[in-house]
Motif scaffolding. Structure first.
Motif, PDB file in Angstrom:
ATOM      1  N   GLY A 241       0.887  -1.156   0.000  1.00  0.00           N
ATOM      2  CA  GLY A 241       0.000   0.000   0.000  1.00  0.00           C
ATOM      3  C   GLY A 241       0.922   1.202   0.000  1.00  0.00           C
ATOM      4  O   GLY A 241       1.471   1.567   1.041  1.00  0.00           O
ATOM      5  N   PRO A 242       1.169   1.785  -1.161  1.00  0.00           N
ATOM      6  CA  PRO A 242       2.140   2.885  -1.215  1.00  0.00           C
ATOM      7  C   PRO A 242       1.763   3.989  -0.232  1.00  0.00           C
ATOM      8  O   PRO A 242       0.578   4.239  -0.004  1.00  0.00           O
ATOM      9  CB  PRO A 242       2.037   3.417  -2.647  1.00  0.00           C
ATOM     10  CG  PRO A 242       1.252   2.422  -3.409  1.00  0.00           C
ATOM     11  CD  PRO A 242       0.493   1.581  -2.441  1.00  0.00           C
ATOM     12  N   ASP A 351      -7.546   3.377  -5.328  1.00  0.00           N
ATOM     13  CA  ASP A 351      -6.502   4.126  -6.026  1.00  0.00           C
ATOM     14  C   ASP A 351      -5.861   3.282  -7.136  1.00  0.00           C
ATOM     15  O   ASP A 351      -4.775   2.725  -6.954  1.00  0.00           O
ATOM     16  CB  ASP A 351      -5.443   4.563  -4.989  1.00  0.00           C
ATOM     17  CG  ASP A 351      -4.312   5.349  -5.620  1.00  0.00           C
ATOM     18  OD1 ASP A 351      -4.417   5.747  -6.800  1.00  0.00           O
ATOM     19  OD2 ASP A 351      -3.299   5.551  -4.918  1.00  0.00           O
ATOM     20  N   PRO A 352      -6.508   3.198  -8.288  1.00  0.00           N
ATOM     21  CA  PRO A 352      -5.961   2.375  -9.377  1.00  0.00           C
ATOM     22  C   PRO A 352      -4.558   2.796  -9.805  1.00  0.00           C
ATOM     23  O   PRO A 352      -3.708   1.948 -10.048  1.00  0.00           O
ATOM     24  CB  PRO A 352      -6.964   2.571 -10.516  1.00  0.00           C
ATOM     25  CG  PRO A 352      -8.231   3.010  -9.846  1.00  0.00           C
ATOM     26  CD  PRO A 352      -7.824   3.773  -8.627  1.00  0.00           C
ATOM     27  N   LYS A 353      -4.313   4.099  -9.890  1.00  0.00           N
ATOM     28  CA  LYS A 353      -2.975   4.538 -10.320  1.00  0.00           C
ATOM     29  C   LYS A 353      -1.908   4.112  -9.317  1.00  0.00           C
ATOM     30  O   LYS A 353      -0.744   3.926  -9.677  1.00  0.00           O
ATOM     31  CB  LYS A 353      -2.926   6.054 -10.514  1.00  0.00           C
ATOM     32  CG  LYS A 353      -3.699   6.525 -11.731  1.00  0.00           C
ATOM     33  CD  LYS A 353      -3.297   7.933 -12.148  1.00  0.00           C
ATOM     34  CE  LYS A 353      -4.063   8.362 -13.400  1.00  0.00           C
ATOM     35  NZ  LYS A 353      -5.477   8.709 -13.108  1.00  0.00           N
ATOM     36  N   TYR A 357       1.900   2.709  -9.844  1.00  0.00           N
ATOM     37  CA  TYR A 357       2.999   3.235  -9.031  1.00  0.00           C
ATOM     38  C   TYR A 357       3.723   2.088  -8.321  1.00  0.00           C
ATOM     39  O   TYR A 357       4.950   1.995  -8.346  1.00  0.00           O
ATOM     40  CB  TYR A 357       2.422   4.226  -8.018  1.00  0.00           C
ATOM     41  CG  TYR A 357       3.419   4.846  -7.076  1.00  0.00           C
ATOM     42  CD1 TYR A 357       4.006   6.075  -7.375  1.00  0.00           C
ATOM     43  CD2 TYR A 357       3.755   4.218  -5.876  1.00  0.00           C
ATOM     44  CE1 TYR A 357       4.922   6.643  -6.499  1.00  0.00           C
ATOM     45  CE2 TYR A 357       4.671   4.776  -5.003  1.00  0.00           C
ATOM     46  CZ  TYR A 357       5.242   5.997  -5.319  1.00  0.00           C
ATOM     47  OH  TYR A 357       6.150   6.558  -4.452  1.00  0.00           O
ATOM     48  N   ALA A 358       2.954   1.187  -7.726  1.00  0.00           N
ATOM     49  CA  ALA A 358       3.550   0.070  -6.972  1.00  0.00           C
ATOM     50  C   ALA A 358       4.351  -0.846  -7.896  1.00  0.00           C
ATOM     51  O   ALA A 358       5.462  -1.274  -7.554  1.00  0.00           O
ATOM     52  CB  ALA A 358       2.451  -0.726  -6.268  1.00  0.00           C
ATOM     53  N   LEU A 359       3.799  -1.143  -9.057  1.00  0.00           N
ATOM     54  CA  LEU A 359       4.501  -2.020 -10.007  1.00  0.00           C
ATOM     55  C   LEU A 359       5.832  -1.397 -10.424  1.00  0.00           C
ATOM     56  O   LEU A 359       6.851  -2.078 -10.531  1.00  0.00           O
ATOM     57  CB  LEU A 359       3.616  -2.270 -11.230  1.00  0.00           C
ATOM     58  CG  LEU A 359       2.435  -3.231 -10.995  1.00  0.00           C
ATOM     59  CD1 LEU A 359       1.355  -3.051 -12.058  1.00  0.00           C
ATOM     60  CD2 LEU A 359       2.907  -4.692 -10.968  1.00  0.00           C
ATOM     61  N   ASN A 360       5.813  -0.091 -10.646  1.00  0.00           N
ATOM     62  CA  ASN A 360       7.059   0.599 -11.031  1.00  0.00           C
ATOM     63  C   ASN A 360       8.024   0.698  -9.859  1.00  0.00           C
ATOM     64  O   ASN A 360       9.238   0.558 -10.034  1.00  0.00           O
ATOM     65  CB  ASN A 360       6.734   1.988 -11.585  1.00  0.00           C
ATOM     66  CG  ASN A 360       6.351   1.929 -13.045  1.00  0.00           C
ATOM     67  OD1 ASN A 360       7.198   1.794 -13.915  1.00  0.00           O
ATOM     68  ND2 ASN A 360       5.049   1.970 -13.319  1.00  0.00           N
ATOM     69  N   MET A 405      -2.546  -1.682 -14.591  1.00  0.00           N
ATOM     70  CA  MET A 405      -1.622  -2.823 -14.657  1.00  0.00           C
ATOM     71  C   MET A 405      -1.088  -2.980 -16.086  1.00  0.00           C
ATOM     72  O   MET A 405       0.119  -3.163 -16.304  1.00  0.00           O
ATOM     73  CB  MET A 405      -2.373  -4.084 -14.213  1.00  0.00           C
ATOM     74  CG  MET A 405      -1.668  -5.382 -14.504  1.00  0.00           C
ATOM     75  SD  MET A 405      -2.719  -6.783 -14.047  1.00  0.00           S
ATOM     76  CE  MET A 405      -3.447  -7.187 -15.627  1.00  0.00           C
ATOM     77  N   ILE A 406      -1.972  -2.881 -17.052  1.00  0.00           N
ATOM     78  CA  ILE A 406      -1.549  -3.053 -18.449  1.00  0.00           C
ATOM     79  C   ILE A 406      -0.629  -1.902 -18.873  1.00  0.00           C
ATOM     80  O   ILE A 406       0.376  -2.122 -19.563  1.00  0.00           O
ATOM     81  CB  ILE A 406      -2.785  -3.201 -19.373  1.00  0.00           C
ATOM     82  CG1 ILE A 406      -3.489  -4.538 -19.059  1.00  0.00           C
ATOM     83  CG2 ILE A 406      -2.380  -3.144 -20.844  1.00  0.00           C
ATOM     84  CD1 ILE A 406      -4.793  -4.776 -19.803  1.00  0.00           C
TER      85      ILE A 406
END
Ligand code: P53
Length: 476
Positions: A241-242, A351-353, A357-360, A405-406
């Protein structure tokens, strides 16, 4: 490429204790999940001293997946699942954790379950420890604070790896190992590590010792797994959870960074095989004496993970206040509401974005393959007179997260193995023990008070997700 690869693992995720039921079937022992009652939004479930006669324990029967898994897997197959994440209940294999021989009935149950998945071309994704510690290890040893649990966990993992080496390729060691960073929560330290604190005990130090013992256990298990089958992919599992700064004030920015460090050093150790500098300095300042042997250090180095599995539900925001030094920043003690986001009925900010952010963030920091092994929207569902369930809110949540995600994969180049939304079939909530906090594509007729027929039915999101999988994420 402008789309996800054909091998992308679409599926869903559950955990043994939240859906199997059959708490005493086939010789199963009592786990930490068997001594927790029902809470409500904003109220943690209670932990009782053993199983008491007049309490209701929702995990005991859960949704009876233990007896109904064939029908349930047929529904997952109908949705087109390529994979299914579940856990192995430690207490089915070693009922008290201490037996010298595993329980054959428990081993056989998972053999049959994995065979059923494989027969349907669904890849099992298996967590070894998902809030399912044998309760005996709590009462006898005080949970993972005791080093003895390292060997007991390694024994359990070795049994699973050996038995299922030709059926399971993707493994994870400890589910959401970093939940316990919030050591003030009785629920989180109990489910992660079997910890119960007496008044006056140093909860934080106890948590760090337990976390260390688990990190060592995990590393030893990763090494052992690779010896048993070099094709195994063994990951960690982090609750992500950023933590955002509330403002551009450098105090808030640094506060957010400090809060992130305290929550995510677990991933540093899993991936790098050693503790980050800031944590050792912090322990010294606090006077914590964490028992770390030189053999532990060697074990951590030798058992780094192959991929990072993580859950993502929400983000947090923090604001620096004068009472809380940077040292003590957590997402809990300095949390502010993010005014740009809406929240679920349980207060989880949508918070979809934050997922992109988390993936990056994970990719920039660790450069390992990632696996989104939980994501989803806990909500009340309404069954209409015609039996339909119009869960457009759930579809909206998942659609926006899949979009982000995509983007992370296609535009940012994140290496992503798959996506398994949480609670693909309605199950018992971990945090509150409720049935009415639902995540599923498949509705299960049972409520918070143990009423219902357990009948399964397809929500609108069932048909939607089926089309998402069939189009490999093109039709959202
Ligand atoms: P429930 C806390 C914060 C984020 C995720 O949670 C958490 C928790 C613990 O509740 O748990 C994970 O059921 C966990 C699952 C759990 C799921 O998220 O409280 O890995 O076992 O069910 C959703 O709504």
């Amino acid at each position: 490429s402008n789309s996800l690869s054909k091998e992308f693992l679409w599926g869903g995720a559950v955990a043994a204790h939240q859906l199997e039921g059959g708490w005493q079937e086939g010789g199963k022992g009592i786990s930490v999940a068997d001594v927790m009652t029902v809470g409500k939004p904003g109220q943690e479930r209670a932990i009782t001293n053993g199983v008491l006669p007049d309490e209701y324990y929702p995990n005991h029967d859960a949704i009876d997946f233990y007896h109904r898994y064939k029908g349930d897997i047929a529904l997952l197959k109908e949705m087109g699942f390529k994979c299914f994440r579940t856990s192995i209940a430690w207490t089915r294999i070693y009922p008290t954790g201490e037996e010298s021989e595993p329980n054959e009935a428990g081993l056989k149950f998972y053999d049959d379950l994995f065979d059923e998945l494989l027969k349907n071309d669904i890849e099992p994704i298996i967590t070894l420890s998902h809030f399912e510690l044998p309760y005996n290890l709590v009462t006898k040893y005080g949970g993972f604070r005791n080093r003895k649990l390292i060997d007991l966990f390694v024994k359990f993992a070795a049994t699973c790896f050996t038995r299922y080496q030709n059926k399971v390729k993707y493994w994870m060691t400890f589910n959401e190992i970093n939940n316990q960073a919030n050591y003030d929560s009785d629920f989180l330290v109990f489910t992660n590590s079997g910890l119960r604190f007496k008044p006056g005990e140093n909860r934080e130090e106890g948590m760090y010792q337990s976390a260390h013992n688990e990190l060592v256990a995990s590393a030893r298990v990763v090494k052992l797994g690779h010896e048993i089958n070099p094709d195994f992919q063994i990951g960690c599992m982090i609750a992500m959870g950023p933590v955002y700064p509330a403002t551009m004030n450098p105090d808030d920015v640094l506060a957010a960074q400090k809060a992130m460090e305290k929550n995510y050093f677990f991933a540093d150790v899993h991936v790098n095989g050693f503790y980050p500098e800031f944590l050792k300095k912090y322990w010294a300042r606090k006077g914590f004496d964490i028992n770390i042997t030189s053999q532990d250090e060697a074990d951590l180095k030798a058992g780094t993970v192959d991929y990072i599995g993580f859950s993502y539900y929400m983000s947090h925001a923090v604001k620096k206040n004068s009472e809380t030094p940077f040292d003590d920043m957590t997402p809990q003690n300095s949390q502010v509401k993010n005014t740009y986001l809406e929240a679920s009925d349980w207060g989880w900010q949508i918070d979809p974005k934050g997922l992109r952010y988390a993936l990056n963030w994970f990719t920039d920091k660790y450069h390992l393959p990632l696996f989104i092994v939980e994501n989803g929207f806990g909500a009340y569902d309404k069954v209409e007179a015609d039996g339909k369930i119009h869960d457009s809110y759930r579809i909206d949540y998942l659609r926006e997260h899949i979009r982000q995600m995509i983007l992370a994969v296609v535009e940012d180049g994140v290496d992503l193995i798959g996506y398994t939304p949480w609670g693909c079939i309605d199950l018992v909530s971990a945090g509150t023990g409720e049935m009415d906090k639902r995540y599923g594509f498949i509705y299960v007729d049972k409520n918070n008070k143990n009423e219902g027929t357990l009948k399964r039915s397809k929500k609108d999101s069932f048909y939607w997700f089926k089309d998402v999988i069939a189009s490999n994420g093109e039709n959202l």
